[in-house]
Write a protein that holds these residues in place. Structure first.
Motif, PDB file in Angstrom:
ATOM      1  N   LEU A 101       9.477 -19.642 -20.195  1.00 24.97           N
ATOM      2  CA  LEU A 101       8.583 -20.788 -20.000  1.00 24.97           C
ATOM      3  C   LEU A 101       9.104 -21.940 -20.864  1.00 24.97           C
ATOM      4  CD1 LEU A 101       5.059 -19.096 -20.183  1.00 24.97           C
ATOM      5  CD2 LEU A 101       6.425 -19.576 -18.166  1.00 24.97           C
ATOM      6  N   LEU A 102       8.812 -23.155 -20.435  1.00 26.47           N
ATOM      7  CA  LEU A 102       9.201 -24.324 -21.224  1.00 26.47           C
ATOM      8  C   LEU A 102       8.065 -24.636 -22.190  1.00 26.47           C
ATOM      9  CD1 LEU A 102      10.832 -26.382 -18.348  1.00 26.47           C
ATOM     10  CD2 LEU A 102      11.989 -25.128 -20.164  1.00 26.47           C
ATOM     11  N   ASN A 103       8.351 -24.448 -23.471  1.00 22.61           N
ATOM     12  CA  ASN A 103       7.312 -24.530 -24.505  1.00 22.61           C
ATOM     13  C   ASN A 103       6.562 -25.854 -24.541  1.00 22.61           C
ATOM     14  OD1 ASN A 103       7.319 -22.006 -25.639  1.00 22.61           O
ATOM     15  ND2 ASN A 103       9.060 -22.451 -26.975  1.00 22.61           N
ATOM     16  N   GLU A 104       7.303 -26.953 -24.284  1.00 16.90           N
ATOM     17  CA  GLU A 104       6.681 -28.272 -24.468  1.00 16.90           C
ATOM     18  C   GLU A 104       5.760 -28.638 -23.303  1.00 16.90           C
ATOM     19  OE1 GLU A 104      10.792 -28.970 -22.642  1.00 16.90           O
ATOM     20  OE2 GLU A 104       9.807 -27.553 -23.975  1.00 16.90           O
ATOM     21  N   PHE A 105       5.793 -27.852 -22.215  1.00 11.16           N
ATOM     22  CA  PHE A 105       4.953 -28.119 -21.046  1.00 11.16           C
ATOM     23  C   PHE A 105       3.700 -27.245 -21.075  1.00 11.16           C
ATOM     24  CE2 PHE A 105       8.641 -29.517 -18.013  1.00 11.16           C
ATOM     25  CZ  PHE A 105       8.756 -30.699 -18.729  1.00 11.16           C
ATOM     26  N   THR A 106       2.678 -27.721 -20.373  1.00 10.19           N
ATOM     27  CA  THR A 106       1.469 -26.902 -20.244  1.00 10.19           C
ATOM     28  C   THR A 106       1.747 -25.722 -19.314  1.00 10.19           C
ATOM     29  OG1 THR A 106       0.693 -28.116 -18.316  1.00 10.19           O
ATOM     30  CG2 THR A 106      -0.067 -28.911 -20.486  1.00 10.19           C
ATOM     31  N   VAL A 107       0.841 -24.763 -19.377  1.00  8.18           N
ATOM     32  CA  VAL A 107       0.912 -23.606 -18.486  1.00  8.18           C
ATOM     33  C   VAL A 107       0.940 -24.072 -17.027  1.00  8.18           C
ATOM     34  CG1 VAL A 107      -0.542 -21.723 -17.592  1.00  8.18           C
ATOM     35  CG2 VAL A 107      -0.096 -21.923 -20.061  1.00  8.18           C
ATOM     36  N   LEU A 108       0.059 -24.993 -16.684  1.00  8.26           N
ATOM     37  CA  LEU A 108      -0.020 -25.481 -15.302  1.00  8.26           C
ATOM     38  C   LEU A 108       1.308 -26.102 -14.859  1.00  8.26           C
ATOM     39  CD1 LEU A 108      -1.744 -26.020 -12.772  1.00  8.26           C
ATOM     40  CD2 LEU A 108      -2.435 -28.184 -13.801  1.00  8.26           C
TER      41      LEU A 108
END
Length: 226
Positions: A97-104
């Motif tokens: 997952l890309l940490n800086e982005f939200t789950v959505l």
């Protein structure tokens, strides 16, 4: 009439470094729509190498690979990248997952890349997938703020965003404790049983494999049962 989603015909693979080593020998099998298949075998038996070929990421092999009855062998990298994004969902041991982005936003990314729907529609579909997996309450959290088990469920939601023909997993429970492994197994089981989703999962977890619908066992680069 069962629909064949994935078919491998006489796939062979060699590594040349510096001597030639046969890694896969005469791999032939097919997977039908809605099947939940586990691929097992000792470390080094070729199962991850096989998954890379089946997922179209490794094109250096002989034999033929068909996904949704379309021949993958010989297609260009650009064509394969598009097919991968459209027809295959991936779940790895590490969620990526890309940490800086939200789950959505993480769940939306493959949908935005495919560009089949508007951004608004992709967001709606992403929320539906999160809801289906019981994690819609995490939608606005940054990815690094959620637990390991939750991250793997987000990765599954992301794999589902484009309604793939097949979900491929490489040790998707390999990094999880027993409780979270069980969660992931139940999600996969429900996807196959309720949603008729096709799954091909490489695992070293014998208990996981025994409870899936079918086992393909490998030894020394060959399939010994399927």
């Amino acid at each position: 009439m069962q629909q064949t989603i994935l078919e491998a015909r006489h796939i062979q693979k060699q590594f040349h470094d510096p001597v030639t080593v046969q890694v896969l020998t005469d791999i032939t099998f097919s997977v039908n729509k809605g099947e939940f298949v586990s691929v097992i075998g000792k470390s080094g038996c070729g199962k991850s190498t096989l998954l890379y070929i089946l997922s179209t990421m490794d094109t250096d092999y002989t034999g033929e690979l068909l996904i949704d009855q379309e021949l993958m062998t010989g297609q260009s990298d650009a064509q394969l990248a598009h097919i991968r994004n459209e027809k295959i969902g991936f779940v790895f041991q590490f969620h990526y997952l890309l940490n800086e982005f939200t789950v959505l936003r993480n769940v939306m990314l493959p949908g935005l890349k495919l560009a089949r729907y508007s951004e608004q529609e992709v967001e709606h579909r992403a929320l539906e997938r999160l809801k289906m997996l019981g994690i819609e309450h995490l939608a606005t959290k940054e990815a690094y703020r959620i637990s390991g088990g939750e991250k793997q469920r987000v990765a599954i939601a992301r794999a589902l965003i484009n309604d793939p023909h097949i979900i491929m997993g490489d040790e998707p429970t390999g990094n999880l404790d027993t409780k979270n492994s069980e969660h992931v197994f139940e999600i996969f089981h429900e996807l196959a049983e309720v949603h008729n989703q096709t799954l091909l999962i490489v695992t070293h977890d014998q208990g996981f494999a025994e409870r899936s619908g079918r086992i393909i066992e490998m030894e020394d680069g060959r399939i010994i049962r399927h």
